[in-house]
Write a protein that holds these residues in place. Sequence first.
Motif: not given
Lengths: 405, 405
Positions: B277, B305, B310-313, B318-319, B322, B380
């Motif tokens: 990840h 989330r 708490p992170f990520g959508n 986006e991954r 990162l 993105r």
Amino acid sequence: MTPRSSQETGVLANVRLAGGAAADIVMRDSLIAEIATAPTLETDGATRIEGEGMLVLPGLVDGHMHLDKALAGLPWMPHPAGPTRLSRIETEKSLRGDLPPVQERAANLARQCVAHGTTAIRSHVDIDPDNELTHFHALMEVREMLAGILDLQIVAFPQSGVLRAPGTSGLLEAALTEGADVLGGLDPIAIDNDLDGQLDTLFDIAERCDTGIDIHLHDAGADGLAEINALCERTRACGLAGRVTVSHGFCLGSAAPDEFERTAEAMAAVGVSLATHGGAASPLPPVKALRERGVEVFAGNDNVRDTWSPFGNGDMLERAMLLAWRSGFRTDEDLEVALECASAAGARVLGLEGYGLSVGNRADLFTVDAETPGEAVAQRPRRGVVVKGGRVVAREGEFADASGT
Amino acid sequence: MTPRSSQETGVLANVRLAGGAAADIVMRDSLIAEIATAPTLETDGATRIEGEGMLVLPGLVDGHMHLDKALAGLPWMPHPAGPTRLSRIETEKSLRGDLPPVQERAANLARQCVAHGTTAIRSHVDIDPDNELTHFHALMEVREMLAGILDLQIVAFPQSGVLRAPGTSGLLEAALTEGADVLGGLDPIAIDNDLDGQLDTLFDIAERCDTGIDIHLHDAGADGLAEINALCERTRACGLAGRVTVSHGFCLGSAAPDEFERTAEAMAAVGVSLATHGGAASPLPPVKALRERGVEVFAGNDNVRDTWSPFGNGDMLERAMLLAWRSGFRTDEDLEVALECASAAGARVLGLEGYGLSVGNRADLFTVDAETPGEAVAQRPRRGVVVKGGRVVAREGEFADASGT
């Protein structure tokens, strides 16, 4: 829909404060005149800005950018440089002639940052014997163009080195004389191969010009630590306590515990701060450990889709997320540390007066569709309005000029 | 606006291929029937889907998720657990009773992933003596609910450990018998304090159920390397070559060069893949070095989330960003490596048949407002349509049901 002169009164109505309370924020003469949590409020004649019940936060502070390198507004350009820092330095120089003017690209990126909620930026600007002061003059134009919309602090930055590029030191001093705010520097060992030589030159200029220093230190391991410790020693000797920044300082992210303690203590003792973009592929200095030892840590986007990096969009909430993600922050309390790095900590280092969401401070703030500051960092939700000196400068993620259009 | 049955013909018109060529993509019987780069095309009676000149890419593959932990659709909940993995395990269990049903939260997140361009997910699902198979049954429901919209592969995951939580092994085997696709595992040393014990149990089950294994290995240093090497040895001995995955494998990001070489070689020899990840606060395994040694590396959002992060959508672009940012990727060529980790590499590990943008393959694809795949990763940009089996399942970042509404 927004006050046309700083004498008018505006109300950012129907927002929530970080603690959760509903509030109306009255703004007058560019300042926060009242934060009213009562349900009604007398503001006859005031311009109303609708807050949609969003969370209101003080304007974001981007403490490390390179506005003059931006490709904002241009079609995609695949990264052209080789894998080394020197290749990026030389490749960038070879591209300069083919790009639109610096002020156009830099202003595009600055507006993009404002649209995300940023109200102050410290930008480094390349100064070298090839471009001389042209990039610097371009950023001075951008600063003038965006006066009242964005506080722009300019660092005279020797991207090609100081001793390695003869003539640079005089150009740096000229920029400071003409209005640059801070003196920059770059990896004295890796770039100039002369730790004392570069630092002697920088501190001579800083003393003559009565300016602070913000030096890029990417050097790893013992070289990096030697650079930071030498910087701290000169900061003390030259009476520059509280006015010097290490940008990046990756060596702090991989230092042995005793070396870390010694170096962090040296930084704290003379108020040398650390600017970080979250580390990317490099070791990230430990944010909380540095803060606990008294070192001010603040954040910046660094390169945003430019000749150095394909990443980034200018959003300091995204930068705070990256910093938090790499730091292993999960709780709201920790996420607020990352937010502070992207806001109040930067404001302290930049010396922004009247910063923060309190009566009497400057009305620099933005709204975001989040329950808590922690959610704002972790999820980076949509922005409502961005307000600078009491005037709306962006709405819904789009820059609006200072007249509110 | 989209074919209502798989027998209809659809055309995704006016898109650009990764090389830049304009194209129309004809889709029939769920498959790509033609990729037409000529300016005109005979498609009488075909349903036209407008591509707006955007880049078209094969559907994203999320190779590591935890759909059952999701808080998607709920108000913000500050992260409740302490700083250790065991605290997160126990805190999560204590919260379960207060949350809406798993299938509701999991489906919310799955739809959110689809809206970003994901067409296949491998999700781990918690199985332990407390919840028994309830989460697993919920994900089976979600898989049924989203059939034709999303390929969902389910890993029976012993979140509370195997030996540490007596009764778990029987539950894992029951889930595999009922339709779970892959057997999970978790840090045999840190969680069960018994490397051979957990691996013996897992490989026994895998042999009996004829299934692959995807094991979470967070353990650092020598423990992690010992776990991976033991896993490779058993993979060979049990004839499971090509069917075993290490998830995370942070120890590979900090291994000494000789240990790295030995372990990467062992993985490549028996086709043990690596899911990542992007590392967050942990050392990131070197993506290119592993690929060069023959190890398949694929990416997943992991916790999005939820009660763990708490992170990520849910956005796999986006991954990929990162992963690229942490890997120091800058060129389009390198950014495409990150994209491959988030698409074709995951498809290979998940065994997705007919994956990829070629005639005869499944019409699983999406459009994105980017010039190149590199820009898609680094920036993105907004998504146009997401197409699954020839049918539009999302538009403009919003999930649309399979009838196109």
